[in-house]
Design a protein around this motif. Structure first.
Motif, PDB file in Angstrom:
ATOM      1  N   UNK A 113       0.820  -1.218   0.000  1.00  0.00           N
ATOM      2  CA  UNK A 113       0.000   0.000   0.000  1.00  0.00           C
ATOM      3  C   UNK A 113       0.853   1.266   0.000  1.00  0.00           C
ATOM      4  N   UNK A 114       2.016   1.204   0.647  1.00  0.00           N
ATOM      5  CA  UNK A 114       2.891   2.385   0.732  1.00  0.00           C
ATOM      6  C   UNK A 114       3.716   2.606  -0.531  1.00  0.00           C
ATOM      7  N   UNK A 118       3.442   4.527  -9.543  1.00  0.00           N
ATOM      8  CA  UNK A 118       4.231   4.324 -10.755  1.00  0.00           C
ATOM      9  C   UNK A 118       5.703   4.065 -10.446  1.00  0.00           C
ATOM     10  N   UNK A 119       5.960   3.557  -9.241  1.00  0.00           N
ATOM     11  CA  UNK A 119       7.333   3.262  -8.850  1.00  0.00           C
ATOM     12  C   UNK A 119       7.836   1.964  -9.454  1.00  0.00           C
ATOM     13  N   UNK A 120       9.150   1.819  -9.483  1.00  0.00           N
ATOM     14  CA  UNK A 120       9.760   0.630 -10.081  1.00  0.00           C
ATOM     15  C   UNK A 120       9.528  -0.618  -9.228  1.00  0.00           C
ATOM     16  N   UNK A 121       9.491  -0.463  -7.888  1.00  0.00           N
ATOM     17  CA  UNK A 121       9.303  -1.633  -7.015  1.00  0.00           C
ATOM     18  C   UNK A 121       7.938  -2.279  -7.251  1.00  0.00           C
ATOM     19  N   UNK A 122       6.899  -1.457  -7.304  1.00  0.00           N
ATOM     20  CA  UNK A 122       5.554  -1.989  -7.530  1.00  0.00           C
ATOM     21  C   UNK A 122       5.439  -2.627  -8.904  1.00  0.00           C
ATOM     22  N   UNK A 123       6.019  -1.972  -9.907  1.00  0.00           N
ATOM     23  CA  UNK A 123       5.948  -2.498 -11.272  1.00  0.00           C
ATOM     24  C   UNK A 123       6.687  -3.832 -11.388  1.00  0.00           C
ATOM     25  N   UNK A 124       7.871  -3.925 -10.763  1.00  0.00           N
ATOM     26  CA  UNK A 124       8.657  -5.167 -10.825  1.00  0.00           C
ATOM     27  C   UNK A 124       7.952  -6.303 -10.104  1.00  0.00           C
ATOM     28  N   UNK A 125       7.405  -6.010  -8.922  1.00  0.00           N
ATOM     29  CA  UNK A 125       6.708  -7.041  -8.148  1.00  0.00           C
ATOM     30  C   UNK A 125       5.473  -7.552  -8.884  1.00  0.00           C
ATOM     31  N   UNK A 126       4.702  -6.634  -9.464  1.00  0.00           N
ATOM     32  CA  UNK A 126       3.488  -7.032 -10.191  1.00  0.00           C
ATOM     33  C   UNK A 126       3.845  -7.818 -11.443  1.00  0.00           C
ATOM     34  N   UNK A 127       4.876  -7.397 -12.129  1.00  0.00           N
ATOM     35  CA  UNK A 127       5.287  -8.099 -13.349  1.00  0.00           C
ATOM     36  C   UNK A 127       5.786  -9.503 -13.030  1.00  0.00           C
ATOM     37  N   UNK A 128       6.488  -9.644 -11.913  1.00  0.00           N
ATOM     38  CA  UNK A 128       7.005 -10.964 -11.544  1.00  0.00           C
ATOM     39  C   UNK A 128       5.860 -11.916 -11.196  1.00  0.00           C
ATOM     40  N   UNK A 129       4.869 -11.439 -10.484  1.00  0.00           N
ATOM     41  CA  UNK A 129       3.769 -12.308 -10.028  1.00  0.00           C
ATOM     42  C   UNK A 129       2.755 -12.604 -11.127  1.00  0.00           C
ATOM     43  N   UNK A 132       3.398  -9.250 -17.666  1.00  0.00           N
ATOM     44  CA  UNK A 132       2.797  -8.117 -18.360  1.00  0.00           C
ATOM     45  C   UNK A 132       2.920  -6.835 -17.553  1.00  0.00           C
ATOM     46  N   UNK A 133       2.509  -5.737 -18.168  1.00  0.00           N
ATOM     47  CA  UNK A 133       2.635  -4.435 -17.523  1.00  0.00           C
ATOM     48  C   UNK A 133       1.498  -4.188 -16.534  1.00  0.00           C
ATOM     49  N   UNK A 134       0.261  -4.444 -16.934  1.00  0.00           N
ATOM     50  CA  UNK A 134      -0.873  -4.217 -16.050  1.00  0.00           C
ATOM     51  C   UNK A 134      -1.217  -2.742 -15.911  1.00  0.00           C
ATOM     52  N   UNK A 135      -2.420  -2.472 -15.431  1.00  0.00           N
ATOM     53  CA  UNK A 135      -2.868  -1.099 -15.211  1.00  0.00           C
ATOM     54  C   UNK A 135      -2.400  -0.629 -13.835  1.00  0.00           C
ATOM     55  N   UNK A 136      -1.906   0.596 -13.781  1.00  0.00           N
ATOM     56  CA  UNK A 136      -1.344   1.125 -12.545  1.00  0.00           C
ATOM     57  C   UNK A 136      -2.359   1.116 -11.399  1.00  0.00           C
ATOM     58  N   UNK A 137      -3.599   1.472 -11.699  1.00  0.00           N
ATOM     59  CA  UNK A 137      -4.596   1.590 -10.632  1.00  0.00           C
ATOM     60  C   UNK A 137      -5.028   0.234 -10.074  1.00  0.00           C
ATOM     61  N   UNK A 138      -4.680  -0.858 -10.765  1.00  0.00           N
ATOM     62  CA  UNK A 138      -5.086  -2.193 -10.309  1.00  0.00           C
ATOM     63  C   UNK A 138      -3.942  -3.000  -9.712  1.00  0.00           C
TER      64      UNK A 138
END
Length: 251
Positions: A113-114, A118-129, A132-138
């Motif tokens: 949540x913190x 659009x940070x790299x940590x959130x994007x990398x974690x979501x992409x790994x799990x 794909x890129x995915x929508x930022x708000x989801x």
């Protein structure tokens, strides 16, 4: 007498000549007004052309819309239809994994949540799990619902059979983890609050990450291990104090 007769004759000739000059000359038939010329009948071809031209002009007058007429705007209807269609679409369901949802782990949920949208940590974690890129708000919502890339165990399946079913997914995620750098693996472990004590090599970090992401379990987090150790130490101290008190009573 002859001279007189000659004079009379000359006089008569002159009078005749003057009479002839003063009399009106007969009308010249060529100079008379020409009779009215009747118009030649138009040929059928000319009539058709005239009729087609006049009919075309009439059709143009009928077909040409009035400039004052207002056109109907349909953009609002299209927008409403598009909004209705998008509203009717259901959000993508997250597959149930073998572990517990990340959102049920207090410290892991706080980390997610913190994170910056659009940070790299959130994007990398979501992409790994999820890939794909995915929508930022989801991204945060989907990560909080994530419960592991391994599916629930098959009922009645033996350990060898289950390992065989899990092998394709294990290979897929192992390949993804091996593409990451050591710094990236450490960052990923810290993002999910995974305990990586005494694990500095890439192979150990990959195993540590996959062990948690494949089947999330709170017992694998730093917070849980640290809390458990603190609780154990307190219990041991309390037990030791209780033993010392018993020894004093015996004395």
């Amino acid at each position: 007498g002859s001279i007189l007769s000659i004079i009379l004759l000359a006089t008569n000739k002159n009078s005749r000549t003057m009479t002839t000059d003063t009399e009106p000359s007969p009308t010249d038939p060529a100079k008379e007004s020409a009779p009215a010329i009747e118009p030649t009948p138009a040929s059928p071809t000319n009539n058709k052309r005239k009729n087609s031209t006049s009919s075309a002009e009439e059709n143009d007058d009928v077909a040409a819309p009035s400039r004052s007429t207002k056109r109907e705007r349909k953009s609002v209807q299209r927008l409403e239809a598009a909004y209705t269609a998008s509203a009717s679409q259901k959000p993508k369901e997250i597959a149930i994994g073998r572990g517990v949802p990340l959102g049920t782990m207090e410290h892991v949920a706080e980390q997610i949540k913190a994170a910056k949208m659009k940070g790299s940590e959130l994007a990398t974690a979501h992409n790994f799990c999820f890939g794909g890129r995915g929508k930022d708000r989801l991204k945060k919502t989907q990560l909080l619902e994530f419960s592991g890339y391994l599916p629930p165990k098959e009922k009645g399946a033996s350990a060898s059979k289950q390992k065989e079913l899990d092998e394709p997914l294990e290979e897929k995620f192992t390949a993804k983890a091996n593409k990451m750098t050591i710094a990236g693996l450490k960052q990923m472990c810290d993002f999910f609050d995974i305990d990586r004590t005494h694990k500095s090599g890439k192979e150990d970090l990959v195993k540590c990450l996959l062990h948690f992401i494949g089947c999330p379990n709170e017992k694998l987090t730093k917070t849980y291990i640290k809390t458990s150790k603190t609780t154990t130490v307190k219990k041991q101290k309390k037990k030791k104090r209780g033993g010392d008190d018993d020894d004093d009573d015996d004395d």
